[in-house]
Write an enzyme that holds these catalytic residues in place. Structure first.
Site, PDB file in Angstrom:
ATOM      1  N   ASN A 105       0.802  -1.227   0.000  1.00 50.53           N
ATOM      2  CA  ASN A 105       0.000   0.000   0.000  1.00 50.53           C
ATOM      3  C   ASN A 105       0.835   1.279   0.000  1.00 50.53           C
ATOM      4  OD1 ASN A 105      -2.429   1.793   0.941  1.00 50.53           O
ATOM      5  ND2 ASN A 105      -0.899   2.014   2.556  1.00 50.53           N
ATOM      6  N   TYR A 130       4.075   9.613 -11.338  1.00 50.60           N
ATOM      7  CA  TYR A 130       3.163   8.882 -10.445  1.00 50.60           C
ATOM      8  C   TYR A 130       2.312   7.885 -11.245  1.00 50.60           C
ATOM      9  CZ  TYR A 130      -0.534   8.012  -7.004  1.00 50.60           C
ATOM     10  OH  TYR A 130      -1.438   7.411  -6.149  1.00 50.60           O
TER      11      TYR A 130
HETATM   12  N1  LIG Z   1      -5.425   9.113  -1.566  1.00 48.65           N
HETATM   13  C1  LIG Z   1      -5.811   8.866  -2.799  1.00 48.65           C
HETATM   14  O1  LIG Z   1      -6.674   9.555  -3.358  1.00 48.65           O
HETATM   15  C2  LIG Z   1      -5.220   7.698  -3.568  1.00 48.65           C
HETATM   16  C3  LIG Z   1      -5.807   7.364  -4.787  1.00 48.65           C
HETATM   17  C4  LIG Z   1      -5.305   6.271  -5.475  1.00 48.65           C
HETATM   18  C5  LIG Z   1      -4.267   5.524  -4.963  1.00 48.65           C
HETATM   19  N2  LIG Z   1      -3.710   5.883  -3.772  1.00 48.65           N
HETATM   20  C6  LIG Z   1      -2.630   5.051  -3.260  1.00 48.65           C
HETATM   21  O2  LIG Z   1      -3.014   4.502  -2.019  1.00 48.65           O
HETATM   22  C7  LIG Z   1      -1.853   4.238  -1.232  1.00 48.65           C
HETATM   23  C8  LIG Z   1      -2.051   4.833   0.151  1.00 48.65           C
HETATM   24  O3  LIG Z   1      -2.171   6.220   0.013  1.00 48.65           O
HETATM   25  P1  LIG Z   1      -2.837   7.185   1.103  1.00 48.65           P
HETATM   26  O4  LIG Z   1      -3.768   8.058   0.367  1.00 48.65           O
HETATM   27  O5  LIG Z   1      -3.318   6.399   2.270  1.00 48.65           O
HETATM   28  O6  LIG Z   1      -1.551   8.058   1.449  1.00 48.65           O
HETATM   29  P2  LIG Z   1      -0.894   8.527   2.825  1.00 48.65           P
HETATM   30  O7  LIG Z   1       0.144   9.513   2.443  1.00 48.65           O
HETATM   31  O8  LIG Z   1      -1.948   8.933   3.801  1.00 48.65           O
HETATM   32  O9  LIG Z   1      -0.200   7.196   3.362  1.00 48.65           O
HETATM   33  C9  LIG Z   1       0.888   6.629   2.708  1.00 48.65           C
HETATM   34  C10 LIG Z   1       1.747   5.928   3.738  1.00 48.65           C
HETATM   35  O10 LIG Z   1       2.874   5.348   3.052  1.00 48.65           O
HETATM   36  C11 LIG Z   1       4.029   5.599   3.833  1.00 48.65           C
HETATM   37  N3  LIG Z   1       5.233   5.571   3.010  1.00 48.65           N
HETATM   38  C12 LIG Z   1       5.637   6.484   2.087  1.00 48.65           C
HETATM   39  N4  LIG Z   1       6.813   6.123   1.561  1.00 48.65           N
HETATM   40  C13 LIG Z   1       7.180   4.966   2.159  1.00 48.65           C
HETATM   41  C14 LIG Z   1       8.296   4.113   2.038  1.00 48.65           C
HETATM   42  N5  LIG Z   1       9.304   4.400   1.209  1.00 48.65           N
HETATM   43  N6  LIG Z   1       8.332   2.990   2.796  1.00 48.65           N
HETATM   44  C15 LIG Z   1       7.340   2.697   3.670  1.00 48.65           C
HETATM   45  N7  LIG Z   1       6.260   3.482   3.825  1.00 48.65           N
HETATM   46  C16 LIG Z   1       6.175   4.606   3.087  1.00 48.65           C
HETATM   47  C17 LIG Z   1       3.779   6.980   4.448  1.00 48.65           C
HETATM   48  O11 LIG Z   1       4.621   7.226   5.569  1.00 48.65           O
HETATM   49  C18 LIG Z   1       2.298   6.882   4.805  1.00 48.65           C
HETATM   50  O12 LIG Z   1       2.102   6.352   6.101  1.00 48.65           O
HETATM   51  C19 LIG Z   1      -0.682   4.831  -2.002  1.00 48.65           C
HETATM   52  O13 LIG Z   1      -0.023   3.803  -2.715  1.00 48.65           O
HETATM   53  C20 LIG Z   1      -1.344   5.779  -2.973  1.00 48.65           C
HETATM   54  O14 LIG Z   1      -0.580   5.992  -4.125  1.00 48.65           O
HETATM   55  C21 LIG Z   1      -4.157   6.963  -3.056  1.00 48.65           C
END
Ligand SMILES: NC(=O)c1ccc[n+]([C@@H]2O[C@H](COP(=O)([O-])OP(=O)(O)OC[C@H]3O[C@@H](n4cnc5c(N)ncnc54)[C@H](O)[C@@H]3O)[C@@H](O)[C@H]2O)c1
Length: 246
Positions: free
Chosen positions: A89, A153
């Site tokens: 994730n 991205y």
């Molecule tokens: N928020 C959205 O609208 C959205 C939409 C589509 C996909 N996503 C994807 O969902 C996933 C979760 O995103 P989110 O919205 O919860 O974001 P978020 O920023 O709230 O959480 C992401 C987490 O990943 C951790 N992280 C970042 N780099 C890291 C690394 N190198 N090693 C370990 N941990 C790491 C961060 O510390 C954070 O806790 C991501 O892959 C994101 O690309 C998010």
């Protein structure tokens, strides 16, 4: 208790969707390893789970590091004895156009979002095989399917989409299922990071007229992690309020 006796590693579990998945998986009986670079938030979510009667362990790790994966797998095996589920994730974003994207940004996003999923998937294979199978859930995005203007991205999320299918086919005979989830806009710290518009403005562009909460991804992830999705592999679950249907 949809994940009774299962051991699940969730990356990026300190915040957002990963934290929500960790809470829900633990509530459904899983022993959860929360893996993240954010120590304070990771420990906080882990404590919350344990205080609520769940089993959880926080591991500080960077998904783009092979050495960190080795430590994470070692922690899972020594504390909980096996690995049944992996949710890849963790992810990062930069909202740069093609011409704004630097070589450094491209490499960093690819290292965390794409290489991180590859390293994690490869690391759990022997342990899932030993357990008689497993489920890997890769968090891609609708940005991995269509252009929304952030080439680095989007390309990293597109890599996750097709990597999922490669892994699903290669691991199918081992009863290791690999599926991807493609969220639209979920309101987390990522969605507000350098975002040029408000939640309300964003909501107006989506057929359902709202953005989603992290739980609206965490429950579908629970379904893919559990035996309820036993014949699903190589599939992609789009969860976007109708955005890509339009
Ligand atoms: N928020 C959205 O609208 C959205 C939409 C589509 C996909 N996503 C994807 O969902 C996933 C979760 O995103 P989110 O919205 O919860 O974001 P978020 O920023 O709230 O959480 C992401 C987490 O990943 C951790 N992280 C970042 N780099 C890291 C690394 N190198 N090693 C370990 N941990 C790491 C961060 O510390 C954070 O806790 C991501 O892959 C994101 O690309 C998010």
């Amino acid at each position: 208790m949809r994940l009774q006796d299962k051991v699940a590693i969730i990356t990026g579990a300190a915040r957002g969707m990963g934290a929500s998945e960790a809470r829900i998986f633990a509530n459904e009986g899983a022993k959860v390893i929360l893996a993240d670079i954010q120590v304070e938030d990771g420990n906080h979510v882990t404590k919350e789970i344990i205080d609520a009667g769940g089993q959880a362990l926080f591991v500080e790790m960077d998904v783009s590091s092979q050495a960190d994966w080795d430590r994470t797998i070692e922690a899972a095996i020594s504390n909980f004895g096996k690995i049944n589920v992996l949710v890849n994730n963790a992810g990062i974003i930069e909202r740069d156009s093609l011409e704004e994207t630097t070589e450094e940004t491209w490499d960093k996003i690819m290292a965390v979002n794409a290489k991180g999923v590859f390293l994690g998937t490869k690391a759990v294979i022997p342990h899932m095989r030993a357990a008689g199978g497993g489920s890997i859930v890769n968090i891609s995005s609708i940005s991995g399917m269509i252009s929304v203007g952030y080439p680095a991205y989007n390309s990293s999320k597109g890599a996750i989409r097709v990597f999922t299918k490669c892994a699903a086919v290669e691991l199918a005979r081992d009863n290791i299922r690999v599926n991807s989830i493609h969220p639209g806009t979920i309101w987390t710290s990522m969605s507000t990071y350098k975002r040029a518009f408000t939640r309300e403005e964003r909501a107006k562009t989506i057929p359902m007229q709202r953005v989603a909460e992290p739980e609206e991804i965490a429950y579908p992830a629970l379904f893919l992690a559990s035996d309820e999705s036993s014949y699903m592999t190589g599939s992609e679950l789009v969860i976007d309020g109708g955005a890509t249907a339009e």
